[in-house]
Structure formats: structure tokens, C-alpha cells
Write an enzyme that holds these catalytic residues in place. Sequence first.
Site, PDB file in Angstrom:
ATOM      1  N   GLU A 156     -23.777 -11.368  19.253  1.00  0.00           N
ATOM      2  CA  GLU A 156     -25.014 -11.039  18.537  1.00  0.00           C
ATOM      3  C   GLU A 156     -26.237 -11.296  19.408  1.00  0.00           C
ATOM      4  O   GLU A 156     -27.178 -10.491  19.425  1.00  0.00           O
ATOM      5  CB  GLU A 156     -25.096 -11.869  17.257  1.00  0.00           C
ATOM      6  N   GLY A 187     -24.938 -33.773   4.351  1.00  0.00           N
ATOM      7  CA  GLY A 187     -25.054 -32.452   4.945  1.00  0.00           C
ATOM      8  C   GLY A 187     -25.340 -31.382   3.908  1.00  0.00           C
ATOM      9  O   GLY A 187     -24.589 -31.234   2.942  1.00  0.00           O
ATOM     10  N   ALA A 239     -19.022 -19.657   7.530  1.00  0.00           N
ATOM     11  CA  ALA A 239     -19.713 -19.988   6.285  1.00  0.00           C
ATOM     12  C   ALA A 239     -18.838 -19.761   5.050  1.00  0.00           C
ATOM     13  O   ALA A 239     -18.835 -20.611   4.150  1.00  0.00           O
ATOM     14  CB  ALA A 239     -21.005 -19.177   6.188  1.00  0.00           C
ATOM     15  N   VAL A 297     -27.718 -40.183   8.970  1.00  0.00           N
ATOM     16  CA  VAL A 297     -26.580 -41.072   8.737  1.00  0.00           C
ATOM     17  C   VAL A 297     -26.074 -41.606  10.074  1.00  0.00           C
ATOM     18  O   VAL A 297     -25.877 -40.848  11.026  1.00  0.00           O
ATOM     19  CB  VAL A 297     -25.452 -40.338   7.987  1.00  0.00           C
ATOM     20  N   ASP A 340     -17.183 -27.195   9.108  1.00  0.00           N
ATOM     21  CA  ASP A 340     -16.894 -27.312  10.539  1.00  0.00           C
ATOM     22  C   ASP A 340     -16.396 -28.701  10.920  1.00  0.00           C
ATOM     23  O   ASP A 340     -15.839 -28.884  12.002  1.00  0.00           O
ATOM     24  CB  ASP A 340     -18.141 -27.002  11.363  1.00  0.00           C
ATOM     25  N   GLY A 365     -25.542 -28.044   4.523  1.00  0.00           N
ATOM     26  CA  GLY A 365     -25.210 -26.721   5.036  1.00  0.00           C
ATOM     27  C   GLY A 365     -24.526 -25.913   3.952  1.00  0.00           C
ATOM     28  O   GLY A 365     -24.657 -26.189   2.756  1.00  0.00           O
ATOM     29  N   PHE A 366     -23.755 -24.916   4.343  1.00  0.00           N
ATOM     30  CA  PHE A 366     -23.106 -24.046   3.364  1.00  0.00           C
ATOM     31  C   PHE A 366     -22.133 -24.820   2.473  1.00  0.00           C
ATOM     32  O   PHE A 366     -22.116 -24.641   1.257  1.00  0.00           O
ATOM     33  CB  PHE A 366     -22.360 -22.920   4.084  1.00  0.00           C
ATOM     34  N   GLY A 367     -21.326 -25.705   3.072  1.00  0.00           N
ATOM     35  CA  GLY A 367     -20.347 -26.451   2.293  1.00  0.00           C
ATOM     36  C   GLY A 367     -20.976 -27.480   1.393  1.00  0.00           C
ATOM     37  O   GLY A 367     -20.701 -27.537   0.181  1.00  0.00           O
TER      38      GLY A 367
END
Length: 346
Positions: free
Chosen positions: A169, A10, A314, A78, A298, A12-14
Amino acid sequence: MSRPRIVIVGAGFGGLNAAHALGGADADVTVIDRRNYHLFQPLLYQVATAGLSPAQIASPIRAILRRAPNVRVVLGRVSGVDKQRHVVKLDDREIEYDYLVLATGSRHAYFGHDEWERVAPGLKKIDDATSLRRRILSAFEHAESMAPAEDRQRFLTFVVIGGGPTGVEMAGAIAELAHVALRHDFRTIDPREARIVLVEAGPRILPAFPPSLSEAARKSLERLHVEVRLGTPVSNCDESGVTIGDEHLAASTIVWAAGVAASSASRWLGTETDRVGRVVVGTDLTVPDHPEIFVIGDTAHALGRDGKPLPGLAPVAKQQGAYIAKVLRARLAGKSPPPSFRYRDW
């Protein structure tokens, strides 16, 4: 001897923060993702409402990590993890690891009504945003081309389900699109006649925020001509619109922002999860009985200082990614690991 192998699933942010922080470490790092770009998800709603182009919120993973020669990027999906063999399974290959970081994010949750996804899409990917943008703009075009006697209002009604950050939003952005960006572009219809409805089953929008901020957000939405419906859940979604309690609201465009569930990581690991499928991790973000496996973002059920689960934001994922990089660097150097992870809400 070969160097330790760190696999991060992954980007993403992490996952990306962990990979960036491990650049130059005495280990071979492999980042696996289904897409070759990192997506700034908080701005997907701007793409969905034609405020931004997809290229403005997506960057190639390889370009971001080009200065880390010990990090390689693998494009793939995966399908599982073999904890005994220390292997990550992809559709067409297997990749061995000494340390594994799962940062696979979340997916949409329709609370047992997966058939709603077809008519009420959510926002998680670039494709979701561009598809939704097409739906929103096409709704105005259909209303413009219809004869006055026909029911234009269904095409000019937009329903956003879920009063969290994404829903708030999204509703506000659609309202700005109708009342500002498109107000002079049509001849038969007035885009300002569009009806934007935000539906939240709970008593207030933005329930994770203090009540004063929730109330301020509600008033801001109403100034943007958004109709906020609280306290009644949606009971059905179909091509004709949505049913809120016992009331049917005709709408051609429905946006789902009501809930998320964790990715398939818990199924791969066969370990304890919370009610939304997040993997329960220890204070060092590792899986119980498997100190070589970290789960962040997450995908992880990690507790904050107040004993409550950390939110799927995030900043949480980024700090967790940086933390596990420190833990891994300490292990590689044979030093004592840092203390337990603590999220700092700046």
C-alpha cells in the site's frame, strides 16, 4: 458486594470491540491506553502520503464508549502485571482487576538492527505517519531546490522495505503521489521521475495471500511505476540509502514495513511465547493456568482451524474482542461459556 472489575489494556480493534460489547454488563470495565484516541491503522499510509488528515482516521475513545456508563477510560502507560495480586501497574498508580484483557498490539521489528529505526521508520502511530509525510514531501522540495548538476536522484528515490500489505500500500501510494497528485506542482523537477523501490526478501509480495493475488498485486504496482525487488534482503540502512544484497541504492527516504513483534505483554506475564513474542493462549484465548487473563489481537498466538497461527489483522482482533465479551458475560451470569473461539474469514 462490589461488582466484578474487568480491565482492558489497549483500545485497538480488539480491546475496543471487547469494551463496546461489555457495555451495560453487570461489571465495572476500565479501558487503559497510552493515547486517548482509537486509530484506524490500515489507513495510516494514506496520512503518510497526504491523502488523508490524521483526524479522519482517529476517534476519541471516550466518545466511542460514551453510551456505556459502566465503562471508564484511563489514560496511562502500563509497565507490568502482578498476576498474584491481580493488579495492573501503571507509571503512577495500580489498578486492580478480577478479569484482565490484554490487547496491546504489536511494534516494529528490525531483526536485530534496531539502529535502522532512525533512518527507516515504520507506521504504527499518527506521529509516525505525519513524520513520514514530512519526509516524503520534503524530499521533493529538496530535489526542486538543487542545482541541475547536483544529485537530485537520491532525493527522488523512495525505498519501501517489506512486501506485506503495509509495504504494498505504501509503495503504491507514493507512486500515485508522484505521478498524479504532484505532477503539475513543480517547475524544476518532474515528480514522475521519482523512483519507488519495493524490496521483499521472499520470492513474492503478499506472501500470506494466494500466489495468484500476489502476482496480480505485483503487476498493479509495476503499472504504477513501482520497481519490485524480490528474493534479496536488505543488509544495511543508513543516511545514504539502503544496501540490497551487495548493491547500494542511494535514497533519502526509507520506509520500514518488513516485520512486527508483539508488545511487552509476554514479559509482563512471564508466560510461553512464540518466536515473535506473542503470548500462547488456549482455545478460549486465556493464558494457561490463569483463566482470568485473556490475550487477544496481535499480542496473542492463537491457532485457526487449520492449526496455523491466526494473522495479525483487524477482523481477527475484532472477533476475538467480541468472543471474550461473550465469555465474560456468561461467567458473570453463572452460565456455561460459549465454545472455543473460531475465526470466520468472511
